[in-house]
Design a protein around this motif. Sequence first.
Motif, PDB file in Angstrom:
ATOM      1  N   GLY A  74       0.791  -1.222   0.000  1.00  0.00           N
ATOM      2  CA  GLY A  74       0.000   0.000   0.000  1.00  0.00           C
ATOM      3  C   GLY A  74       0.824   1.273   0.000  1.00  0.00           C
ATOM      4  N   LYS A  75       2.143   1.156  -0.056  1.00  0.00           N
ATOM      5  CA  LYS A  75       3.017   2.330  -0.071  1.00  0.00           C
ATOM      6  C   LYS A  75       3.465   2.585  -1.511  1.00  0.00           C
ATOM      7  CE  LYS A  75       7.307   4.148   1.906  1.00  0.00           C
ATOM      8  NZ  LYS A  75       8.471   3.853   2.790  1.00  0.00           N
ATOM      9  N   PHE A  76       3.158   3.798  -2.015  1.00  0.00           N
ATOM     10  CA  PHE A  76       3.467   4.160  -3.393  1.00  0.00           C
ATOM     11  C   PHE A  76       4.604   5.178  -3.429  1.00  0.00           C
ATOM     12  CE2 PHE A  76      -0.647   2.300  -3.700  1.00  0.00           C
ATOM     13  CZ  PHE A  76      -0.772   1.807  -4.988  1.00  0.00           C
ATOM     14  N   LEU A  77       5.484   4.994  -4.418  1.00  0.00           N
ATOM     15  CA  LEU A  77       6.613   5.903  -4.636  1.00  0.00           C
ATOM     16  C   LEU A  77       6.512   6.501  -6.038  1.00  0.00           C
ATOM     17  CD1 LEU A  77       9.525   3.729  -3.178  1.00  0.00           C
ATOM     18  CD2 LEU A  77       8.259   5.560  -2.030  1.00  0.00           C
ATOM     19  N   ARG A  78       6.874   7.779  -6.158  1.00  0.00           N
ATOM     20  CA  ARG A  78       6.798   8.474  -7.440  1.00  0.00           C
ATOM     21  C   ARG A  78       7.989   8.077  -8.308  1.00  0.00           C
ATOM     22  NH1 ARG A  78       4.109  12.769  -9.614  1.00  0.00           N
ATOM     23  NH2 ARG A  78       5.226  14.167 -11.028  1.00  0.00           N
ATOM     24  N   ARG A  79       7.704   7.603  -9.522  1.00  0.00           N
ATOM     25  CA  ARG A  79       8.732   7.173 -10.442  1.00  0.00           C
ATOM     26  C   ARG A  79       8.431   7.710 -11.844  1.00  0.00           C
ATOM     27  NH1 ARG A  79      11.202   6.607  -6.556  1.00  0.00           N
ATOM     28  NH2 ARG A  79      11.981   4.672  -5.595  1.00  0.00           N
ATOM     29  N   TYR A  80       9.487   7.811 -12.643  1.00  0.00           N
ATOM     30  CA  TYR A  80       9.377   8.275 -14.025  1.00  0.00           C
ATOM     31  C   TYR A  80       9.447   7.053 -14.943  1.00  0.00           C
ATOM     32  CZ  TYR A  80      10.345  10.945 -18.291  1.00  0.00           C
ATOM     33  OH  TYR A  80      10.294  11.497 -19.552  1.00  0.00           O
ATOM     34  N   PHE A  81       8.399   6.844 -15.743  1.00  0.00           N
ATOM     35  CA  PHE A  81       8.295   5.668 -16.605  1.00  0.00           C
ATOM     36  C   PHE A  81       8.543   6.054 -18.059  1.00  0.00           C
ATOM     37  CE2 PHE A  81       6.293   4.153 -12.840  1.00  0.00           C
ATOM     38  CZ  PHE A  81       6.421   2.774 -12.854  1.00  0.00           C
ATOM     39  N   LEU A  82       9.245   5.156 -18.772  1.00  0.00           N
ATOM     40  CA  LEU A  82       9.583   5.364 -20.178  1.00  0.00           C
ATOM     41  C   LEU A  82       9.294   4.071 -20.940  1.00  0.00           C
ATOM     42  CD1 LEU A  82      10.929   7.181 -22.385  1.00  0.00           C
ATOM     43  CD2 LEU A  82      13.102   6.122 -21.754  1.00  0.00           C
ATOM     44  N   LEU A  83       8.404   4.156 -21.949  1.00  0.00           N
ATOM     45  CA  LEU A  83       8.013   3.003 -22.741  1.00  0.00           C
ATOM     46  C   LEU A  83       8.811   2.985 -24.043  1.00  0.00           C
ATOM     47  CD1 LEU A  83       6.155   0.574 -23.241  1.00  0.00           C
ATOM     48  CD2 LEU A  83       4.449   2.151 -24.174  1.00  0.00           C
ATOM     49  N   ASP A  84       9.699   2.005 -24.166  1.00  0.00           N
ATOM     50  CA  ASP A  84      10.531   1.849 -25.365  1.00  0.00           C
ATOM     51  C   ASP A  84      10.011   0.640 -26.136  1.00  0.00           C
ATOM     52  OD1 ASP A  84      12.471   1.636 -27.305  1.00  0.00           O
ATOM     53  OD2 ASP A  84      14.153   2.012 -25.949  1.00  0.00           O
ATOM     54  N   GLU A  85       9.215   0.892 -27.185  1.00  0.00           N
ATOM     55  CA  GLU A  85       8.602  -0.198 -27.941  1.00  0.00           C
ATOM     56  C   GLU A  85       9.618  -0.927 -28.810  1.00  0.00           C
ATOM     57  OE1 GLU A  85       5.008   0.764 -29.940  1.00  0.00           O
ATOM     58  OE2 GLU A  85       4.364   2.208 -28.425  1.00  0.00           O
ATOM     59  N   LYS A  86      10.677  -0.266 -29.254  1.00  0.00           N
ATOM     60  CA  LYS A  86      11.680  -0.922 -30.085  1.00  0.00           C
ATOM     61  C   LYS A  86      12.434  -1.987 -29.302  1.00  0.00           C
ATOM     62  CE  LYS A  86      12.451   2.915 -33.286  1.00  0.00           C
ATOM     63  NZ  LYS A  86      13.468   3.848 -33.854  1.00  0.00           N
ATOM     64  N   LYS A  87      12.752  -1.696 -28.054  1.00  0.00           N
ATOM     65  CA  LYS A  87      13.441  -2.660 -27.206  1.00  0.00           C
ATOM     66  C   LYS A  87      12.476  -3.536 -26.403  1.00  0.00           C
ATOM     67  CE  LYS A  87      17.595   0.166 -26.586  1.00  0.00           C
ATOM     68  NZ  LYS A  87      18.502   0.802 -25.602  1.00  0.00           N
ATOM     69  N   SER A  88      11.161  -3.261 -26.547  1.00  0.00           N
ATOM     70  CA  SER A  88      10.124  -4.028 -25.832  1.00  0.00           C
ATOM     71  C   SER A  88      10.365  -3.998 -24.329  1.00  0.00           C
ATOM     72  CB  SER A  88      10.084  -5.482 -26.332  1.00  0.00           C
ATOM     73  OG  SER A  88       9.762  -5.527 -27.697  1.00  0.00           O
ATOM     74  N   ARG A  89      10.608  -2.806 -23.812  1.00  0.00           N
ATOM     75  CA  ARG A  89      10.866  -2.628 -22.382  1.00  0.00           C
ATOM     76  C   ARG A  89      10.079  -1.426 -21.860  1.00  0.00           C
ATOM     77  NH1 ARG A  89      13.155  -6.753 -23.375  1.00  0.00           N
ATOM     78  NH2 ARG A  89      15.162  -7.545 -22.569  1.00  0.00           N
ATOM     79  N   LEU A  90       9.670  -1.533 -20.597  1.00  0.00           N
ATOM     80  CA  LEU A  90       9.105  -0.407 -19.860  1.00  0.00           C
ATOM     81  C   LEU A  90      10.072  -0.104 -18.717  1.00  0.00           C
ATOM     82  CD1 LEU A  90       6.757   1.578 -19.265  1.00  0.00           C
ATOM     83  CD2 LEU A  90       5.753  -0.209 -17.825  1.00  0.00           C
ATOM     84  N   TYR A  91      10.812   1.014 -18.842  1.00  0.00           N
ATOM     85  CA  TYR A  91      11.815   1.388 -17.848  1.00  0.00           C
ATOM     86  C   TYR A  91      11.197   2.362 -16.852  1.00  0.00           C
ATOM     87  CZ  TYR A  91      15.046  -0.388 -21.427  1.00  0.00           C
ATOM     88  OH  TYR A  91      15.692  -1.168 -22.357  1.00  0.00           O
ATOM     89  N   TYR A  92      11.725   2.347 -15.629  1.00  0.00           N
ATOM     90  CA  TYR A  92      11.316   3.375 -14.666  1.00  0.00           C
ATOM     91  C   TYR A  92      12.542   3.862 -13.891  1.00  0.00           C
ATOM     92  CZ  TYR A  92      10.886  -0.794 -11.624  1.00  0.00           C
ATOM     93  OH  TYR A  92      11.093  -1.967 -10.953  1.00  0.00           O
ATOM     94  N   TYR A  93      12.533   5.187 -13.644  1.00  0.00           N
ATOM     95  CA  TYR A  93      13.652   5.890 -13.019  1.00  0.00           C
ATOM     96  C   TYR A  93      13.133   6.639 -11.787  1.00  0.00           C
ATOM     97  CZ  TYR A  93      15.489   5.325 -17.809  1.00  0.00           C
ATOM     98  OH  TYR A  93      15.878   4.842 -19.025  1.00  0.00           O
TER      99      TYR A  93
END
Length: 332
Positions: free
Chosen positions: A23-42
């Motif tokens: 139930g604890k949420f942290l703010r993250r920056y998400f980046l969807l790279d469809e060419k590499k088929s990855r969802l990154y978060y920073y």
Amino acid sequence: MPYKDKNGKFCGFLNAEEKEGSGKFLRRYFLLDEKKSRLYYYKDNPGNLHADYSKTCGEIEIHFISRVSDARKLRPKVDNCFSITYAGRTIYLEAEDGDDLEGWIKALNDASKITVPVKHEDLGNGKKDSRAGFTAEIAGGVVCKIPMKYNKIQVSDEEPGSSDESPNESSGLSASAMQSYISGYCVKQGGMRKNWKRRYFVFSESGFQYYSSDRAKEPLRTLPKADIIDVRRSSSGHSSRDNLFEVVTAKRTFYIQCDDPADTDKWVNMMKQNLPTTQISLTQSLRRPPTNSQEMAVTRVFPSKEWRPESPQRSSSQIDENQQKKRSWLWS
């Protein structure tokens, strides 16, 4: 809503649950790279960070995503919550508003869909699309380009030479438009490589079929009803896979993973209800232990290690006669 950066990638801030069920949420920056088929978060936008601090906190492989859905009913205390079902676990994320929620769900669902290449047609002016694939062959010392025919390529992860399915038949309709008892996306284990892939399954009057996507018109495989011996919840040793059920045939057992337990029960019950009753009674009779009292009764127990046949009981007079014969023989 998620926006596109200068490279055309969907990105934006989301609140991610630190641990599943915490139930604890942290703010993250998400980046969807469809060419590499990855969802990154920073931790923050990597463009605003120094190169030493712009490393990813984690990543999600898009091909392992089986479902992205609205989770506001599951988490009523979390505003604009949606979930990602990934490799047997569920990740909960919180968007900033309703538009942001719908934008992320649409972008992730579109990116995780499995598509099949289509045949490139003529452009109408006698020229062919330059993006069409081709194979190069050498004939007489000259390189010849031969266009690839995508409509004859079968994309499958099955064992070569398997013969427990009927020939693939195309009805001209997409998989989602077919009349069926039940249909939807699930994750299936391959027959030869044992990898897990997302497929669109359809159980109809013609049998149990699965497709590469809901828009595909030709099934990758078809199992007739007569070939299905049993449908049951899985009790095998797939410890990392929840919500599994099995479709048992004479030659192979298919392991299929649903998104949640309710979907698993729905698939199992619907398939059992629409299978021939003779098959269900046969499998139940094979599982049922013997109940005949004559088969289970123990007639006699022999405590000795070796079995010896019973000898008839002798009377005392016979014993005395034998002893007298022995004595006379000894003293003679």
